[in-house]
Each structure stands twice: as C-alpha cells, then as structure tokens.
Motif scaffolding. Structure first.
Motif, PDB file in Angstrom:
ATOM      1  N   ARG A 534      40.596  43.389  -0.283  1.00 48.72           N
ATOM      2  CA  ARG A 534      40.676  42.081   0.364  1.00 48.72           C
ATOM      3  C   ARG A 534      42.084  41.745   0.852  1.00 48.72           C
ATOM      4  O   ARG A 534      42.386  40.571   1.096  1.00 48.72           O
ATOM      5  N   ALA A 535      42.957  42.732   0.998  1.00 46.82           N
ATOM      6  CA  ALA A 535      44.342  42.466   1.401  1.00 46.82           C
ATOM      7  C   ALA A 535      44.398  41.845   2.793  1.00 46.82           C
ATOM      8  O   ALA A 535      45.063  40.825   3.010  1.00 46.82           O
ATOM      9  N   SER A 536      43.715  42.436   3.758  1.00 46.09           N
ATOM     10  CA  SER A 536      43.749  41.923   5.131  1.00 46.09           C
ATOM     11  C   SER A 536      43.105  40.548   5.214  1.00 46.09           C
ATOM     12  O   SER A 536      43.665  39.612   5.796  1.00 46.09           O
ATOM     13  N   GLU A 537      41.929  40.418   4.637  1.00 47.28           N
ATOM     14  CA  GLU A 537      41.216  39.141   4.665  1.00 47.28           C
ATOM     15  C   GLU A 537      42.019  38.044   3.975  1.00 47.28           C
ATOM     16  O   GLU A 537      42.148  36.926   4.489  1.00 47.28           O
ATOM     17  N   GLY A 538      42.593  38.349   2.814  1.00 45.68           N
ATOM     18  CA  GLY A 538      43.353  37.352   2.078  1.00 45.68           C
ATOM     19  C   GLY A 538      44.624  36.942   2.788  1.00 45.68           C
ATOM     20  O   GLY A 538      44.996  35.764   2.777  1.00 45.68           O
ATOM     21  N   THR A 539      45.306  37.897   3.424  1.00 43.80           N
ATOM     22  CA  THR A 539      46.533  37.570   4.148  1.00 43.80           C
ATOM     23  C   THR A 539      46.247  36.646   5.320  1.00 43.80           C
ATOM     24  O   THR A 539      46.954  35.649   5.531  1.00 43.80           O
ATOM     25  N   LEU A 540      45.213  36.951   6.092  1.00 43.88           N
ATOM     26  CA  LEU A 540      44.863  36.099   7.227  1.00 43.88           C
ATOM     27  C   LEU A 540      44.476  34.697   6.747  1.00 43.88           C
ATOM     28  O   LEU A 540      44.845  33.691   7.374  1.00 43.88           O
ATOM     29  N   ARG A 541      43.751  34.623   5.646  1.00 43.74           N
ATOM     30  CA  ARG A 541      43.383  33.307   5.102  1.00 43.74           C
ATOM     31  C   ARG A 541      44.630  32.518   4.717  1.00 43.74           C
ATOM     32  O   ARG A 541      44.735  31.309   5.023  1.00 43.74           O
ATOM     33  N   GLN A 542      45.592  33.153   4.064  1.00 44.96           N
ATOM     34  CA  GLN A 542      46.811  32.459   3.667  1.00 44.96           C
ATOM     35  C   GLN A 542      47.608  31.998   4.884  1.00 44.96           C
ATOM     36  O   GLN A 542      48.180  30.896   4.879  1.00 44.96           O
ATOM     37  N   TRP A 543      47.650  32.811   5.936  1.00 46.61           N
ATOM     38  CA  TRP A 543      48.346  32.402   7.155  1.00 46.61           C
ATOM     39  C   TRP A 543      47.658  31.202   7.800  1.00 46.61           C
ATOM     40  O   TRP A 543      48.320  30.265   8.252  1.00 46.61           O
ATOM     41  N   MET A 544      46.340  31.221   7.852  1.00 44.99           N
ATOM     42  CA  MET A 544      45.617  30.110   8.469  1.00 44.99           C
ATOM     43  C   MET A 544      45.772  28.823   7.666  1.00 44.99           C
ATOM     44  O   MET A 544      45.913  27.733   8.238  1.00 44.99           O
ATOM     45  N   GLU A 545      45.737  28.945   6.343  1.00 48.38           N
ATOM     46  CA  GLU A 545      45.913  27.757   5.520  1.00 48.38           C
ATOM     47  C   GLU A 545      47.304  27.160   5.708  1.00 48.38           C
ATOM     48  O   GLU A 545      47.458  25.936   5.749  1.00 48.38           O
ATOM     49  N   ALA A 546      48.327  27.998   5.833  1.00 48.50           N
ATOM     50  CA  ALA A 546      49.671  27.490   6.091  1.00 48.50           C
ATOM     51  C   ALA A 546      49.764  26.866   7.477  1.00 48.50           C
ATOM     52  O   ALA A 546      50.405  25.828   7.661  1.00 48.50           O
ATOM     53  N   SER A 547      49.113  27.476   8.461  1.00 48.27           N
ATOM     54  CA  SER A 547      49.142  26.944   9.829  1.00 48.27           C
ATOM     55  C   SER A 547      48.462  25.586   9.922  1.00 48.27           C
ATOM     56  O   SER A 547      48.816  24.772  10.778  1.00 48.27           O
ATOM     57  N   CYS A 548      47.482  25.357   9.035  1.00 49.70           N
ATOM     58  CA  CYS A 548      46.782  24.073   9.052  1.00 49.70           C
ATOM     59  C   CYS A 548      47.672  22.913   8.621  1.00 49.70           C
ATOM     60  O   CYS A 548      47.301  21.748   8.818  1.00 49.70           O
ATOM     61  N   LEU A 549      48.830  23.200   8.043  1.00 54.07           N
ATOM     62  CA  LEU A 549      49.747  22.146   7.603  1.00 54.07           C
ATOM     63  C   LEU A 549      50.733  21.741   8.688  1.00 54.07           C
ATOM     64  O   LEU A 549      51.547  20.831   8.472  1.00 54.07           O
ATOM     65  N   VAL A 550      50.682  22.392   9.858  1.00 53.70           N
ATOM     66  CA  VAL A 550      51.649  22.168  10.935  1.00 53.70           C
ATOM     67  C   VAL A 550      51.043  21.206  11.967  1.00 53.70           C
ATOM     68  O   VAL A 550      49.841  21.244  12.238  1.00 53.70           O
ATOM     69  N   VAL A 551      51.893  20.366  12.532  1.00 52.15           N
ATOM     70  CA  VAL A 551      51.444  19.391  13.529  1.00 52.15           C
ATOM     71  C   VAL A 551      51.033  20.107  14.815  1.00 52.15           C
ATOM     72  O   VAL A 551      51.393  21.271  15.043  1.00 52.15           O
ATOM     73  N   PRO A 552      50.247  19.468  15.696  1.00 56.00           N
ATOM     74  CA  PRO A 552      49.812  20.111  16.943  1.00 56.00           C
ATOM     75  C   PRO A 552      50.985  20.477  17.854  1.00 56.00           C
ATOM     76  O   PRO A 552      52.097  19.955  17.713  1.00 56.00           O
ATOM     77  N   ARG A 553      50.676  21.344  18.812  1.00 50.88           N
ATOM     78  CA  ARG A 553      51.708  21.794  19.755  1.00 50.88           C
ATOM     79  C   ARG A 553      52.235  20.633  20.583  1.00 50.88           C
ATOM     80  O   ARG A 553      53.418  20.606  20.940  1.00 50.88           O
ATOM     81  N   ALA A 554      51.375  19.664  20.873  1.00 46.20           N
ATOM     82  CA  ALA A 554      51.821  18.506  21.651  1.00 46.20           C
ATOM     83  C   ALA A 554      52.918  17.727  20.932  1.00 46.20           C
ATOM     84  O   ALA A 554      53.729  17.042  21.573  1.00 46.20           O
ATOM     85  N   ASP A 555      52.972  17.837  19.616  1.00 45.48           N
ATOM     86  CA  ASP A 555      54.013  17.171  18.833  1.00 45.48           C
ATOM     87  C   ASP A 555      55.134  18.129  18.440  1.00 45.48           C
ATOM     88  O   ASP A 555      55.961  17.793  17.586  1.00 45.48           O
ATOM     89  N   GLY A 556      55.148  19.314  19.040  1.00 46.61           N
ATOM     90  CA  GLY A 556      56.209  20.277  18.773  1.00 46.61           C
ATOM     91  C   GLY A 556      55.898  21.279  17.678  1.00 46.61           C
ATOM     92  O   GLY A 556      56.779  22.027  17.269  1.00 46.61           O
ATOM     93  N   GLY A 557      54.664  21.319  17.198  1.00 42.58           N
ATOM     94  CA  GLY A 557      54.311  22.222  16.106  1.00 42.58           C
ATOM     95  C   GLY A 557      54.358  23.682  16.524  1.00 42.58           C
ATOM     96  O   GLY A 557      53.864  24.051  17.597  1.00 42.58           O
ATOM     97  N   GLU A 558      54.949  24.530  15.671  1.00 47.15           N
ATOM     98  CA  GLU A 558      55.097  25.960  15.969  1.00 47.15           C
ATOM     99  C   GLU A 558      54.878  26.772  14.698  1.00 47.15           C
ATOM    100  O   GLU A 558      55.356  26.411  13.622  1.00 47.15           O
ATOM    101  N   VAL A 559      54.152  27.877  14.837  1.00 47.93           N
ATOM    102  CA  VAL A 559      53.930  28.812  13.734  1.00 47.93           C
ATOM    103  C   VAL A 559      54.399  30.180  14.196  1.00 47.93           C
ATOM    104  O   VAL A 559      53.945  30.683  15.234  1.00 47.93           O
ATOM    105  N   LEU A 560      55.295  30.789  13.443  1.00 48.11           N
ATOM    106  CA  LEU A 560      55.818  32.103  13.764  1.00 48.11           C
ATOM    107  C   LEU A 560      55.489  33.056  12.625  1.00 48.11           C
ATOM    108  O   LEU A 560      55.893  32.838  11.480  1.00 48.11           O
ATOM    109  N   VAL A 561      54.727  34.108  12.904  1.00 50.69           N
ATOM    110  CA  VAL A 561      54.476  35.146  11.924  1.00 50.69           C
ATOM    111  C   VAL A 561      55.366  36.333  12.285  1.00 50.69           C
ATOM    112  O   VAL A 561      55.322  36.851  13.408  1.00 50.69           O
TER     113      VAL A 561
END
Length: 703
Positions: A534-561
């Motif tokens: 489950r390494a790939s599945e778990g990593t993607l889930r953790q990235w998505m959960e972190a991205s959900c804490l960021v404001v929308p792009r219209a408000d300047g939100g940015e996620v860099l992996v």
C-alpha cells in the motif's frame, strides 16, 4: 472438548418435565475464555430466582472446569441435548443485556471472516462491567434523547434546521439530496463520498448526522483518531447538546465507557462518535453509518483477530440494512472494489464546485534545482512558502520522518551506519547541529568513534532528514517567522491564522484557521520506497489530505510536491482524479493477485507450528486449492508472534495462503477460508499444541 462440571441442578430439563416456575429452564452460554477449542455454546440450568434476569445477552457467572468464569447467555431453551444433569448459572452480572441479538450475529460473522475466537471479539466489543456505572444510572435520570437537548427550541424546529443545513452544505455534490432523502426514509442507501480540497468534512458529516438523528434514526460516526473525534464533536455542537453526543474512544475511562455503553443500549446514545473500538457498538434503530479515513492503519485492531473497522462497518450496514457513507479525498482499492461491485456508488462533487476549490498543484524534480545540494527545500518550495507568508497565511511543509536525522550512512561508501553494540540504526539527536555524537535509535548508546564496517570510513552523512532538522533549517531561512513542529507524541490539532511555518509528518498536519497558503511535500522517495503493498496508495492519500488543507488557487493556494513530474503518483495528484487512481490500483492488485482481489492469510510461527496448522486445515470444496507460499523468514519490521522473543526471531516463519476473493459460484471466500482456519485452530488447541502461532486474514501491511 470439555463439558461443564456436573452439579446438582435446580431443574432437570433433559430428563423431566418443565417446572411451572421456569418456562425456559436451559441457558445456552458462551464462556469468555479466549480459547479456540472452547469457542462453543454450553448448556446450564437457570435457577428460579434468576429466571427474570438471566435473559439472552446478559453476562453471567458459571462454574466451568471447577472454577467460576464469566459467560454470555446466548439464548434460553426448554430442553437440552446434554445427557445428565446441568450445572446451574451461579449469578447474573448486571441486569442489562449487553450483547443484543444484532451484536451476536455480527460477532459470528467477524469470527468466520477473521478466523477469530468469539469471546475475544465480545471482550473487545463490550466494555468491562463497572458497578459504579450501573449505580449511576442513565443520564438525566433516564430522559429520552430529545429531552437531553432541553426545552428552549422545539424538536421539530431543530429537525428542520438540521435538514436544511445538510441540503445547503451538501449542495456541491451530485445527488446528495437524493442520498439524504433515502437515509431519512430508512432506506439502505450507500455512497463513497469523495470530498473536495478545502472541504469542512466534519461540518458536512455533522449536518448529515444531525438530520438523521432528529428524524429518529441512530447514527454511528467512526474516525481514525482522537483529533478527528474532537473536530467532529465540535461540529455536532451546532445541532446537538453535549449530552446528546456519545463519545467512545481510548480517552474515556472504563467506568464512563461502560455507563455510556449502557445509555446507548437504552436508546439515550442516538449519536455515537468514536474510533475503531466503537465500530461494533449496538446503536438501537441504526439508520446511518459514516466512516472517515477508511484507509488509516489505526482502524485495524492490533489484537487478535486483527479486525479492520472498515470491514466491520460494511458487515453492519448489510446486516442491519442501514445507510453507509465512507468518505475521504481519496479511496482505497478495497472501497474501489465495493464501488465496482455495486455496493456503494460514488458521491462526487460537481465539476464547477471542484474547480473553485482546487489549489494550484504542481511537481518539481529537485535534481534539477541548482540549490538542491545546499538547501533542505528547493527554490520553488521557498517561493511557495514566502508567498504564503507574505499573504499572511501559514505554510505547511510535510516531511515523512520525524526526528532530527533518523538515518545515517558512511560518507564514503554509503553503507547504513549501525550501532556496534546492538546493530541498531544510528541517528543524530535533535539540536545537535553536527556537534553531538550520533546515538543508537534502539539502545540509545552514543557512538563516539564511528568506524564503517565495510570500508573503514570515519565520517557520516545524513541519508534521511526529519522534521526537527527541517524546522531548524527553515527557521534559519525565515528569521522571525514562528516554526511549529507536529508529529510523533507532539501532534498539534490546529494552528491560528497568521504567517508561520508548520512542519508536520503525514497525518499529523494541524488544521490552520482560514487554511494554509501553501503546502510543500518533501522526500516522496521515503514514502514510495517502502516495501509495502500500500505504499503508492498511502502516499497519494497523504498528499491529497495535505492538499485539502490549502486555500483555493483564486486565493493564492499552492501545493508543491518535490518529485519527478512524470511520477504516476504526482500526476494523479495534479489531475486530482481519485476515482481513476483507485481503479488503476485495484487493476494492478488483480493482475498481481493481491487483496482485495484475493483473500490473503499470513500464518506466522515456527516451522513446527506452521506445519501443524497446515496438516489440520480442512478446506471446503468451494474454495478449491488455495495457493500456498512459503514458509519463509518473517519479513523485517514484523514483530514475532507471541511466544517468540526478538532474540528468537531467526526461528520465526511466515506462510501465505492466497485464494480468489470469490468462489466460482460467486460466494465470498473470506468467511469460508476464515472458518476453516478457525476450526483448525480449535483442533490444534484440543491436541495441546501450544507453540507460537498467529493467523492474520488480509493483513494491513503486506511487505
């Protein structure tokens, strides 16, 4: 297999007529002994003075093999098939039936599904009895759940307000109104809810749950940890009083937990919020189950028979025919299989609603960064953090490992550095800044004069950088900006608004007031490089959960992996298509023969005990011939089974049994295989084969 000790009975239902005083004089009980060969029902006689209290579901004391033990009454009968006189039930432990009929059915299903002992499952599901809790009685002198709110607002108004809030809050999701109407009407509607970035999942869950509760239905809300329970409880307070929310977690004391359990059985606990241990709580009139974070490993019970709360809740939804919603920004291959089987359709957001909430997500290969050799965070990451701070928002930096420098290697030959005393890995302690000597992560001994056993080198390099070292470097790069570390034993639930840097491990990210302005996801190779199914599945889930804490792009939100742009997981994150990534993951599992496409059983023990189980295992014909792999050495990182210490680890072996998830006739293979393993364990215990052995059905980690 032993029978109860024969004692003079109060009645003799096996040889004489039924007395007038006891209409059903036989009690079939399950002794709570935790032994596979005693996992069956025994008959006892019911004395007249216990006739009214020794009902089905109550705990009693019975004499078994010369000693008094706890047991649960499963049913009352007129007669017994036992030849001879029956020993009497000694006494009843509490008047409330703590194992109602639906819980007993669930226990039997779980025992077959996970090759477990029913008494172990009951001990885990039913809190230990506390007389003080029984004396305290129900809350509010036993008033109804509605009356626990108070009389300030009429109940119909509260029900209308909760229902309207749910309709408004879920308006961005397709067919959510139809789902709500179906659950309110008592139909068994199910859904896999994929929420959007920036979604207040606790608020949406509370709206749905409150609407169902005020409509008269029972609600069970399961989340992975205490932080999520706290968020959910806070969101529910918009619609319910504190007394109307029943919380069941490890933080609740034994007496309080038992009192709350009794209140649930009495109908006072209509809305139950808890972690994995609450998944079996028998909520009367259950109409809705909601599960959040279904792929989190904390939902797996670490004790035998290693039950997953996700599978428990699915069984409950089918058994009690209630609504079931499993939510998250991403979903596991197991839930994807449910979707493809038609068990639960997808509840997805409208495209416009999703676009309005998305931050700017992009990837960067740090190999091409000219400053990569000298800086912890690449230049693009610094720009993202600086942009968030300049906008007055916090910035999140996700680091897969906690600590300072949890892994070291020889600078010359790159061989991992090990302790000369116990062969444990060496690390740099927090705050050392290269001045303090390395120490062993296992025994804590300092290594004053390191010498590489491979090349004789005397110098070390950091191969893994943890949260503490990352926070230290970011503090130097952004002087005057507060740096917060969250992870390990110091997990923060939230952080206030304002410019600050938060360094957190996956799953420990605090919620920022107003949202993060940017998130930088570091060291993807650490998460993706794990030798785990489950390494790939778990990593993607953790990235998505972190991205959900960021404001929308219209408000300047940015996620860099910080990963290669052609990395499949990075592309899945950028596309934000959890359905496609879950379908691809399930397809790969099917082609490789891994769960959930197959039922996989790990049998851990020694060469002797593994062979004992193989010889005693009698498989039903419907299963055919399961594939047998091994036995081989126990995988690294897996603790040996009970009875083998770490010093005897070299004796530990693992055998894998694998069979398709469904038989040729479409029957579920898990309870068939689990039931056969359960029977083999029972015979093995009867023959006094007591060597170390552990059976895990569908282990959460398959290395």
């Amino acid at each position: 297999m032993s029978d109860p000790v024969v004692e003079p009975p109060v009645t003799d239902p096996g040889s004489g007529p039924v007395t007038d005083r006891v209409a059903l004089p036989v009690a079939r009980v399950l002794p709570l002994l935790g032994m596979p060969h005693l996992d069956r029902l025994f008959d006892y006689s019911v004395p007249p003075d216990l006739d009214a209290t020794a009902v089905a579901g109550t705990r009693v004391r019975v004499r078994f093999a010369g000693r008094l033990v706890d047991a649960v009454v499963v049913e009352r009968r007129r007669a017994t098939e036992h030849v001879g006189r029956l020993a009497p039930v000694t006494r009843v432990l509490g008047e409330a039936p703590v194992v109602p009929a639906q819980l007993w059915k669930l226990v039997n299903l779980l025992a077959d599904r996970y090759a477990g002992v029913r008494s172990d499952i009951i001990r885990s599901a039913v809190p230990a009895r506390h007389v003080s809790a029984e004396k305290a009685g129900l809350f509010g002198n036993g008033v109804s759940w509605e009356e626990l709110y108070g009389d300030l607002v009429p109940a119909p108004d509260l029900a209308d307000a909760a229902r309207q809030a749910a309709l408004d809050g879920w308006a961005g999701y397709r067919h959510a109104d139809s789902l709500l109407a179906a659950v309110l009407s008592g139909r068994a509607a199910r859904a896999s809810w994929l929420w959007t970035p920036g979604e207040d999942w606790a608020g949406r869950t509370a709206e749905f749950a409150a609407a169902v509760a005020w409509a008269g239905g029972g609600v069970l809300l399961i989340v992975p940890d205490q932080r999520d329970v706290d968020r959910l409880r806070t969101a529910l307070r918009r619609f319910l009083s504190a007394a109307q929310i029943t919380e069941l977690t490890a933080a609740v004391g034994p007496s309080a937990r038992y009192r709350r359990y009794l209140s649930i059985l009495a109908g006072q606990g209509r809305v139950v919020v808890g972690t994995r241990s609450a998944a079996t709580v028998p909520v009367p009139g259950l109409r809705l189950i909601m599960l959040t974070g279904e792929a989190d490993e904390s939902l797996v019970d670490p004790r035998a028979p290693y039950i997953h709360a996700r599978e428990t809740l699915r069984l409950r939804a089918e058994l009690e025919e209630c609504g079931f919603i499993v939510g998250g920004p991403h979903r596991s291959a197991e839930v994807q299989q449910w979707v493809e089987e038609g068990f639960c359709p997808t509840l997805r957001p409208d495209p416009g609603h999703l676009r309005s909430r998305m931050p700017w997500i992009h990837a960067l290969d740090d190999v091409h960064d000219p400053h990569a050799a000298h800086a912890r965070v690449p230049a693009a990451g610094f720009r993202a953090v600086r942009g968030a701070l300049d906008a007055g928002r916090p910035a999140l930096v996700q680091v897969p490992r906690r600590g300072y420098a949890p892994a070291l290697a020889c600078r010359d030959c790159r061989t991992p550095a090990r302790c000369r005393r116990c062969n444990g890995p060496l690390e740099l302690p927090p705050g050392s800044d290269g001045d303090a000597p390395p120490r062993c992560r296992w025994c804590g001994a300092p290594e004053m004069n390191f010498t590489c056993g491979t090349c004789g080198g005397r110098h070390l390099r950091m191969t893994v950088v943890g949260t503490d070292r990352t926070a230290e470097e970011l503090g130097r790069a952004f002087p005057g900006v507060p740096v917060v570390v969250s992870g390990g034993t110091g997990v923060r639930a939230d952080v206030p608004a304002g410019p600050r840097i938060v360094v957190a491990t996956p799953g420990a990210e605090p919620v920022a007031e107003g949202g993060y302005g940017a998130a930088v996801l570091l060291d993807p190779w650490l998460s993706l490089g794990r030798a785990d199914l489950r390494a790939s599945e778990g990593t993607l889930r953790q990235w998505m959960e972190a991205s959900c804490l960021v404001v929308p792009r219209a408000d300047g939100g940015e996620v860099l992996v910080v990963a290669r742009t052609d990395l499949p997981e990075a592309q899945a994150l950028i596309r934000w298509d959890p359905e496609r990534s879950a379908a691809e993951e399930l397809g790969q599992r099917r082609s490789a023969g891994f769960p959930p496409a197959t039922v996989l059983v790990a049998v851990d023990g020694t060469d002797e005990t593994v062979e004992e189980l193989r010889e005693l295992l009698v498989l039903p014909g419907e299963l055919g011939d399961p594939e047998v792999l091994g036995p081989v050495e126990l995988p690294p990182g897996v603790r040996p089974p009970a009875g083998l210490g770490e010093q005897e680890r070299d004796r530990a072996r693992r055998l894998i049994l694998r069979t398709p998830a469904h038989t040729a006739s479409g029957q579920d293979a898990a309870p068939l295989l689990g039931g056969a393993l359960r029977a083999a364990k029972s015979v093995r215990a009867t023959r006094r084969m007591t060597g170390p052995l552990r059976v895990v059905v569908d282990p959460v980690r398959v290395g």
